[in-house]
Design a protein around this motif. Structure first.
Motif, short mmCIF file in Angstrom:
data_model
loop_
_atom_site.label_atom_id
_atom_site.label_comp_id
_atom_site.label_asym_id
_atom_site.label_seq_id
_atom_site.Cartn_x
_atom_site.Cartn_y
_atom_site.Cartn_z
N THR A 180 51.04 35.90 34.60
CA THR A 180 51.20 37.33 34.91
C THR A 180 51.91 37.58 36.23
O THR A 180 51.83 38.69 36.78
N ASN A 186 52.64 43.93 36.45
CA ASN A 186 52.47 42.50 36.16
C ASN A 186 52.21 42.26 34.69
O ASN A 186 52.73 41.31 34.09
N ALA A 187 51.41 43.13 34.10
CA ALA A 187 51.02 42.93 32.70
C ALA A 187 52.24 43.02 31.77
O ALA A 187 52.40 42.21 30.86
N SER A 213 54.40 40.03 32.09
CA SER A 213 53.74 38.82 31.58
C SER A 213 54.06 38.57 30.11
O SER A 213 54.06 37.42 29.66
N ASN A 269 45.37 29.38 32.18
CA ASN A 269 45.89 30.30 33.19
C ASN A 269 44.93 30.31 34.38
O ASN A 269 43.80 30.75 34.25
N ASP A 293 44.89 35.19 38.36
CA ASP A 293 45.73 36.38 38.21
C ASP A 293 45.25 37.41 39.23
O ASP A 293 44.47 37.06 40.13
N GLU A 303 44.25 40.63 34.27
CA GLU A 303 45.24 41.04 33.27
C GLU A 303 45.63 39.90 32.33
O GLU A 303 46.09 40.15 31.21
N SER A 304 45.40 38.66 32.73
CA SER A 304 45.73 37.55 31.83
C SER A 304 44.79 37.52 30.62
O SER A 304 45.16 37.01 29.56
N LEU A 343 46.42 39.83 28.26
CA LEU A 343 47.57 39.14 27.64
C LEU A 343 47.07 38.18 26.56
O LEU A 343 47.62 38.15 25.45
#
Ligand SMILES: [Zn+2]
Length: 453
Positions: A105, A124-125, A128, A145, A148, A152-153, A156
């Motif tokens: 992200t 960022n989202a 990503s 991951n 972040d 937000e990851s 995703l």
């Protein structure tokens, strides 16, 4: 893991013509969002197949795929009757690659340290989703991951699992956990009027109670594992890239709480003492490990701790630091001190029989270039087959994913291919021509297949 039985609601078939895969929907319903594995049987006709468990390159092999899983692996080229055959006769097939250290992200740029004053989590989202697609098309069908900004990851991950956007299967640590002023503190270096005192829910801990709370917060948010920062790092504005930033008691509190919730713990650590504390404290992997000494390596072998070197990140930051103004001055200095050392450390760790899993710290360098790490690992003295195993079976073991890491009957159908034999020329890993994840083709003849969506 994903179960494709639900996808029976949609019957799909693939028509493969002249280098393009065209998805046809047959029957009454069309896939609304999720890419579905072909309803029938797919046969991948591979010139060679890498057996990552045995560490061997096999000759002509046929991988038979049904319902998103490998049904069988046959010697020779022999598609079962009725199967949709995909011609990979000039290719070497292998399991989908796993990058055990990404940050999907974010991404390095000359304006990164200014953008954070202007951007919100949505910025960022949205970016990503592009980084995730690039990563998948580079052959990386699974990633861990490791940090972040605002969980937000996980969003995703959920969007990829739902088929909203293409990307690798993500196991996310959400925000990294660190201490005040440490590598995970986003307020480092800020004007005091902008800075604030962060707490456990922000991933900033001081003491064992905070440590336990921070782990529980990750459980509440639906993360998959825990990332901690027991040493300084390069890309924050703290003075040291290697000092110890967590006590052994804090690390132990995190690890024991994490293990209660079924989380593995990944530890970013450059300094030898921080590595020692993390290993003794029971973490599952050491990330970067730049100043790892002989005693650390011995402890890691004894404890079965994985090492994820991320040589490419060290290499990239050391080069970028020479460009005036690319990083703030403190960061440029640390990048030049630490970056060039990781490759030699990785070579020593390999010789000391430390368990190694492939990981790159993607975001520190541009997403999609992950496979350059293979060349740097070979440059460190690791055999090509060892490096491919690090990105398949070994990384799958680190991720505790028994259905990933090899092309074996019953496992998830993640398969990639490269043109030629990567054992003879490891740079071929940068030329992935074919990508299948969960039985769905995302790249064929080097062309992205966005009709999978
Ligand atoms: Zn990282």
């Amino acid at each position: 893991m994903r179960d494709f039985s639900w996808s029976n609601r949609t019957i799909t078939a693939r028509l493969l013509t002249a280098g393009f895969a065209v998805l046809l929907s047959v029957g009454l319903s069309v896939a609304a969002d999720a890419p579905t594995a072909p309803g029938g049987i797919t046969a991948l006709l591979c010139g060679h197949l890498i057996d990552t468990i045995a560490g061997k390159v096999l000759g002509e092999s046929t991988i038979v795929i049904e319902s998103g899983h490998v049904r069988e692996v046959l010697n020779g080229l022999q598609a079962p009757a009725g199967a949709t055959a995909i011609d990979l006769k000039s290719q070497t097939c292998m399991p989908g690659l796993i990058d055990a250290h990404t940050h999907l992200t974010g991404q390095t740029s000359r304006t990164e340290y200014v953008d954070r004053y202007h951007w919100n989590v949505a910025d960022n989202a949205i970016r990503s989703t592009v980084y995730a697609r690039r990563t998948l098309l580079a052959g990386f069908t699974t990633v861990r991951n490791l940090g972040d900004g605002d969980n937000e990851s996980a969003a995703l991950r959920n969007a990829i699992n739902a088929g909203i956007v293409p990307g690798p299967r993500i196991f996310t640590a959400g925000k990294a956990i660190g201490t005040t002023g440490g590598h995970a503190d986003p307020m480092n270096g800020l004007n005091q009027e902008l800075s604030r005192d962060l707490g456990a829910v922000d991933g900033i801990i001081n003491g064992t109670d905070d440590a336990m709370k921070a782990v529980r917060e990750h459980y509440k948010l639906g993360d998959d594992l825990i990332k901690i920062m027991p040493s300084g790092g390069v890309l924050d504005e703290g003075a040291s890239g290697e000092n110890s930033q967590m006590t052994l008691e804090e690390i132990r509190a995190i690890v024991s709480t994490a293990h209660d919730y079924g989380f593995a713990v990944a530890a970013h650590a450059h300094g030898a003492e921080a590595i020692r504390r993390a290993v003794i404290g029971g973490v599952d992997s050491i990330e970067h490990g730049t100043f790892m000494d002989a005693e650390d390596m011995k402890l890691m072998v004894e404890h079965g701790t994985y090492y994820v070197p991320t040589i490419i990140a060290g290499d990239f930051v050391a080069r970028q630091a020479k460009i005036p103004g690319y990083y703030p001055p403190t960061i440029a200095r640390k990048a030049q001190e630490i970056g060039p050392l990781i490759q030699a450390t990785a070579g020593r760790a390999y010789k000391a029989h430390v368990k190694i899993a492939f990981g790159t710290d993607a975001a520190v360098y541009p997403h999609g270039q992950n496979a350059h790490e293979f060349e740097l690992m070979v440059g460190a003295g690791m055999p090509p087959m060892f490096c491919i195993q690090a990105a398949t079976v070994s990384a799958a073991a680190l991720l505790r994913q028994k259905d990933l890491g090899s092309v074996t009957p019953g496992k998830i159908a993640d398969v990639v291919a490269v043109p030629g034999n990567p054992i003879d020329d490891i740079s071929l890993m940068k030329q992935v021509t074919f990508v299948m994840k969960d039985g769905v083709v995302y790249k064929l003849n080097s062309v992205p297949v966005d009709t999978a969506l």
